[in-house]
Each structure stands twice: as structure tokens, then as C-alpha cells.
Design an enzyme around this catalytic site. Sequence first.
Site, PDB file in Angstrom:
ATOM      1  N   GLY A 182       0.813  -1.223   0.000  1.00 53.74           N
ATOM      2  CA  GLY A 182       0.000   0.000   0.000  1.00 53.74           C
ATOM      3  C   GLY A 182       0.834   1.254   0.000  1.00 53.74           C
ATOM      4  O   GLY A 182       0.354   2.319   0.376  1.00 53.74           O
ATOM      5  N   GLY A 183       2.112   1.137  -0.413  1.00 53.08           N
ATOM      6  CA  GLY A 183       2.983   2.314  -0.399  1.00 53.08           C
ATOM      7  C   GLY A 183       3.177   2.917  -1.779  1.00 53.08           C
ATOM      8  O   GLY A 183       2.335   2.758  -2.671  1.00 53.08           O
ATOM      9  N   ASN A 184       4.314   3.591  -1.946  1.00 52.07           N
ATOM     10  CA  ASN A 184       4.596   4.314  -3.195  1.00 52.07           C
ATOM     11  C   ASN A 184       4.575   3.390  -4.416  1.00 52.07           C
ATOM     12  O   ASN A 184       3.943   3.684  -5.428  1.00 52.07           O
ATOM     13  CB  ASN A 184       5.994   4.949  -3.125  1.00 52.07           C
ATOM     14  CG  ASN A 184       6.125   5.894  -1.944  1.00 52.07           C
ATOM     15  OD1 ASN A 184       5.323   6.793  -1.766  1.00 52.07           O
ATOM     16  ND2 ASN A 184       7.157   5.695  -1.125  1.00 52.07           N
ATOM     17  N   ASP A 190      -4.668   0.449   8.650  1.00 50.98           N
ATOM     18  CA  ASP A 190      -5.988   0.796   8.099  1.00 50.98           C
ATOM     19  C   ASP A 190      -5.884   1.137   6.607  1.00 50.98           C
ATOM     20  O   ASP A 190      -6.722   1.853   6.059  1.00 50.98           O
ATOM     21  CB  ASP A 190      -6.584   1.982   8.861  1.00 50.98           C
ATOM     22  CG  ASP A 190      -5.705   3.230   8.718  1.00 50.98           C
ATOM     23  OD1 ASP A 190      -4.584   3.129   8.146  1.00 50.98           O
ATOM     24  OD2 ASP A 190      -6.139   4.314   9.161  1.00 50.98           O
ATOM     25  N   GLU A 191      -4.825   0.615   5.953  1.00 51.42           N
ATOM     26  CA  GLU A 191      -4.576   1.038   4.568  1.00 51.42           C
ATOM     27  C   GLU A 191      -5.687   0.635   3.611  1.00 51.42           C
ATOM     28  O   GLU A 191      -6.002   1.371   2.668  1.00 51.42           O
ATOM     29  CB  GLU A 191      -3.234   0.483   4.075  1.00 51.42           C
ATOM     30  CG  GLU A 191      -2.050   1.178   4.726  1.00 51.42           C
ATOM     31  CD  GLU A 191      -0.716   0.767   4.135  1.00 51.42           C
ATOM     32  OE1 GLU A 191       0.220   1.567   4.197  1.00 51.42           O
ATOM     33  OE2 GLU A 191      -0.597  -0.359   3.619  1.00 51.42           O
ATOM     34  N   THR A 193      15.722  -3.796  -9.217  1.00 47.91           N
ATOM     35  CA  THR A 193      15.320  -2.553  -8.553  1.00 47.91           C
ATOM     36  C   THR A 193      13.897  -2.227  -8.976  1.00 47.91           C
ATOM     37  O   THR A 193      13.346  -2.867  -9.873  1.00 47.91           O
ATOM     38  CB  THR A 193      16.275  -1.389  -8.922  1.00 47.91           C
ATOM     39  OG1 THR A 193      15.868  -0.211  -8.214  1.00 47.91           O
ATOM     40  CG2 THR A 193      16.267  -1.078 -10.408  1.00 47.91           C
ATOM     41  N   CYS A 199       9.367   6.904  -7.291  1.00 58.59           N
ATOM     42  CA  CYS A 199       7.960   7.318  -7.277  1.00 58.59           C
ATOM     43  C   CYS A 199       7.496   7.628  -5.856  1.00 58.59           C
ATOM     44  O   CYS A 199       8.086   7.138  -4.888  1.00 58.59           O
ATOM     45  CB  CYS A 199       7.094   6.223  -7.886  1.00 58.59           C
ATOM     46  SG  CYS A 199       7.280   4.625  -7.086  1.00 58.59           S
ATOM     47  N   HIS A 220      21.915   2.926  -0.022  1.00 56.75           N
ATOM     48  CA  HIS A 220      21.172   3.436   1.137  1.00 56.75           C
ATOM     49  C   HIS A 220      21.976   3.364   2.440  1.00 56.75           C
ATOM     50  O   HIS A 220      22.194   4.388   3.090  1.00 56.75           O
ATOM     51  CB  HIS A 220      19.818   2.718   1.255  1.00 56.75           C
ATOM     52  CG  HIS A 220      18.934   2.963   0.072  1.00 56.75           C
ATOM     53  ND1 HIS A 220      18.039   2.033  -0.393  1.00 56.75           N
ATOM     54  CD2 HIS A 220      18.821   4.032  -0.756  1.00 56.75           C
ATOM     55  CE1 HIS A 220      17.415   2.521  -1.456  1.00 56.75           C
ATOM     56  NE2 HIS A 220      17.864   3.723  -1.690  1.00 56.75           N
ATOM     57  N   ARG A 273      13.522   2.618   6.136  1.00 57.92           N
ATOM     58  CA  ARG A 273      13.887   1.425   5.364  1.00 57.92           C
ATOM     59  C   ARG A 273      15.300   1.463   4.795  1.00 57.92           C
ATOM     60  O   ARG A 273      15.831   0.413   4.416  1.00 57.92           O
ATOM     61  CB  ARG A 273      12.849   1.125   4.284  1.00 57.92           C
ATOM     62  CG  ARG A 273      12.731   2.120   3.159  1.00 57.92           C
ATOM     63  CD  ARG A 273      11.718   1.613   2.115  1.00 57.92           C
ATOM     64  NE  ARG A 273      11.228   2.662   1.264  1.00 57.92           N
ATOM     65  CZ  ARG A 273      11.891   3.175   0.218  1.00 57.92           C
ATOM     66  NH1 ARG A 273      13.081   2.718  -0.084  1.00 57.92           N
ATOM     67  NH2 ARG A 273      11.351   4.125  -0.509  1.00 57.92           N
TER      68      ARG A 273
END
Length: 404
Positions: A8-10, A35-36, A137, A142, A204, A316
Site C-alpha cells: 500500500g505504499g509508493n 488501516d490502509e 530494482t 515514485c 542506502h 527502510r
Amino acid sequence: MLITICGGGNAAHTLTGLLASREDLSVRVHVPYGDEAERWQQGVRRGGGITVHTPSGVRSGCPQLISRHAREAVAGSQLVILALPAFAHESTLQAITPYLEPGAWVGALPARGGFDLGARAALAACAAQVTLFGLQTLPWACRIQHYGRQAVVLGAKEQVDIAAWPAAHAPLIAARLEELLGVRLNPIADFLSLTLADTGQIIHPGIMYGLFHAWDGQPYPEQLLFYQGVDSTIADILQRMSAEVQDLRSGLEKRYPGLDLSPVRPLSEWMLRSYPAAIADASTLQSQFATNRSYAGLHTPMRPVVGGFAPDFQARYLAEDIPFGLLVTRGIAAVAGVATPVIDSVLGWAQARLGKEYLVAGRLEGADLAATRAPQRYAITSLGQLMSIYNHPQQPIGGTRDGN
Ligand code: NAD
């Protein structure tokens, strides 16, 4: 084609909008987290679907179903895509296993390190009935703009590598996904290459280490830029981490004639290959980060504190890219007997910031190893064992060296 997107993310928003905009596809979304599901359903009701702004135009589409329940979202799907951080792969795979259609393609965008090891363990007997795949990747940088309604693609990679298990299925999946995603996908030999080729594991944690390993605890007046914050010292750290991965690559290739790890590219080569048009000044690794249009304006994970901002060490960039990235590579280096001193410094610093214990006196036997995808977690403690998974069962030249 019936497709389920888990997350439910980017990445999940972007993928859902792009795929649901096509009339020949039915897209379902599986979002069990918090609650996504409700928020996403509300967003879709208000916006009529998901709109994705891309550099080449606007696409929008409405998923057929958004559900927190795995059975509703997954049963009957021919393609199941995990578009979420790697720390959510295992729980997601365990939840969807009972509902996977035999013959389904199940994969992760991106795979990060050791996806095949983790997925085969999580799916257990069901693993033999599906094909696993993973991308090196995410094809895009986004971000969500409005939850459940709108996302933006800041930049797209020119090409991305893809591996599959069984490995022979990679070309077929690559061809179909290439057509669906609109990004060139190169099938590569196996997940061993994909794991070592994960550049997120270098970029990262390496930048986080570079920015904050000497942090004095004082708040910063503003949130730092992440990629544009790469100076020559940080670029040097990234370069040295990349060189250690290259040492591992060449060490393995020497021991196993016929093993092709060419997709494990030096970081600078990967940057130029992924972003040929987005980089204004390609002359140094530092300038490749600083002048990369796709990275412009992206901030470092930081949280507001009294007096400014403090680094968010639970974000992350460490919480995903250490246990599901750099540590997996470190585990492979351990069984291969290849030294990684710079990577060890980054890992030692990062595990302390995460409050975890992975490496103890240079050995992968910390208390938190079970929540990683290092090969040692799956009782793989020799190079011969590891290589037999990737169909390189022959005795390596010079014999194996066991280790952890
Ligand atoms: P994100 O941070 O937006 O994803 C968060 C989502 O993951 C949550 O909304 C939730 O749906 C899910 N999630 C988190 N914890 C969970 C849990 N415990 N159980 C179940 N679901 C959980 O991440 P993203 O930006 O969508 O990135 C997805 C993957 O793509 C990551 O591996 C990331 O490193 C990679 N990636 C992202 C980008 C980018 O531009 N967004 C670029 C390159 C790579």
C-alpha cells in the site's frame, strides 16, 4: 490477465495506477497493513481510481478490488506482485500461500537480497507449484501524492535486470512484464546474481553511514537531501563498498568457471546504465548522484525533534537494506572467504543504530539473524551448499572454504 498487487505504499500505488489503466488487465490490491485498505478504498471512491503522473503523461485506472483479506485478493491471480519493502515479504508470502493458483508467477519489485531463499522457505511445499521472480530494482523513483488517489513517477530507469526460479522461466516472464511495465527487462542467470547486484544495499546504508556515522546527536536545522547530499567522502565510501562486492564477484567467478556474474556491476556502471538521460554530469560517482534528475529533492529519512531534525535510523534505508541487502551479501562473502572490511564497518555501525545484533566479532551469529535473509539463517554455511542451490554443484577450483 488477473493481477494482484500486494502493498500500500509508493510502489504499489504507482504499479496499480499504471496496470489498472489498461483495459486488458484486472487488478486487485492486497493491503493488510494497518488501516490502509479502508484508506485506499476511500481514496478511490473520492478520486475514481489511481492517477499516476509520469514524465511521459498521465495514466489512471481503478483496481477491481482492494482488500485486507488474502483470499479475496489473491485467489485466481496469474501474477502476484509484492511491491513493498523486503521486511514485509515473509509475512505477506505466508498470508497468501494458501490462495496461490498453481502455475502463478509470484515476484517482488524489487527483490532485494535473498528473495528466493526467503520465498522458498515462506511458501514451503507451495513453492514448487509457482514460479518466483524478482527485479533488481524498482523501475521508478515514485511517491504517493494523495493516498489511494494519486502518485507521481519522478524518474524511470532505462532497464532493469530480472531473475526467476526456476531460472529457465526468466525470459518468458521478462517479456511479459516488460510489456506490462513499459521498462526494458533483462533476464539474468539466477537469483545469486540478483542478490549481489542489489545496488540499494550499497547506496542506502552507505549514504546513511556517510552522513551520520560521526553525528554528535545535535539536531539539524532542516531535513538533509539524501542523494544530493553525497559529497566526495561519501562517494568514496560507496565506491569502496562497491569494490568489495566486485571482489566477491570475481572471487566466485574464479572458483566456478562458467559462473557468469556479469549483472553484478560496479556502482558507477549501474548508475550510468540505469539513468543515462537523467544524469547531467557523469564524470564522477559523486556527480552522478548530485546531478541525477530522478533523485533531485529526495530527502534523508529524518524525524522532527526539539530544535530541528534527527536521523531516522528505523527507516527502510537501514531497516530494509541491512537485513535484506548488505547482510545477505556479507553472508555470501563469509562462505566464500572474501574479506569485506568497509562493508563490515557500515554493518557494525548500522546494527548499533538499528538496535540489532547480526554480526558478532565478524561472524553472522547475532541474536537477530533469524529476521534477515542471510544464507546462514537458512542453515547454508558452506560455499558448496550455496552454489548447489544455483546449479553450480561442481567442486570449486581450490576447494570450498566453510565459514559464516
Ligand atoms: P513504502 O515505504 O512506500 O512502503 C510502505 C508500505 O509497505 C506500507 O504502506 C505497507 O503497505 C507496506 N508495509 C510496510 N510494513 C509492512 C508490514 N509489516 N506488513 C505488511 N505490509 C507492510 O515503500 P515503497 O516506496 O513502495 O518501496 C517498495 C520497495 O521498492 C522497497 O523495497 C523500496 O526500497 C523499493 N524502492 C522504492 C523506490 C521509490 O522510489 N519508492 C525506489 C527504488 C526502490
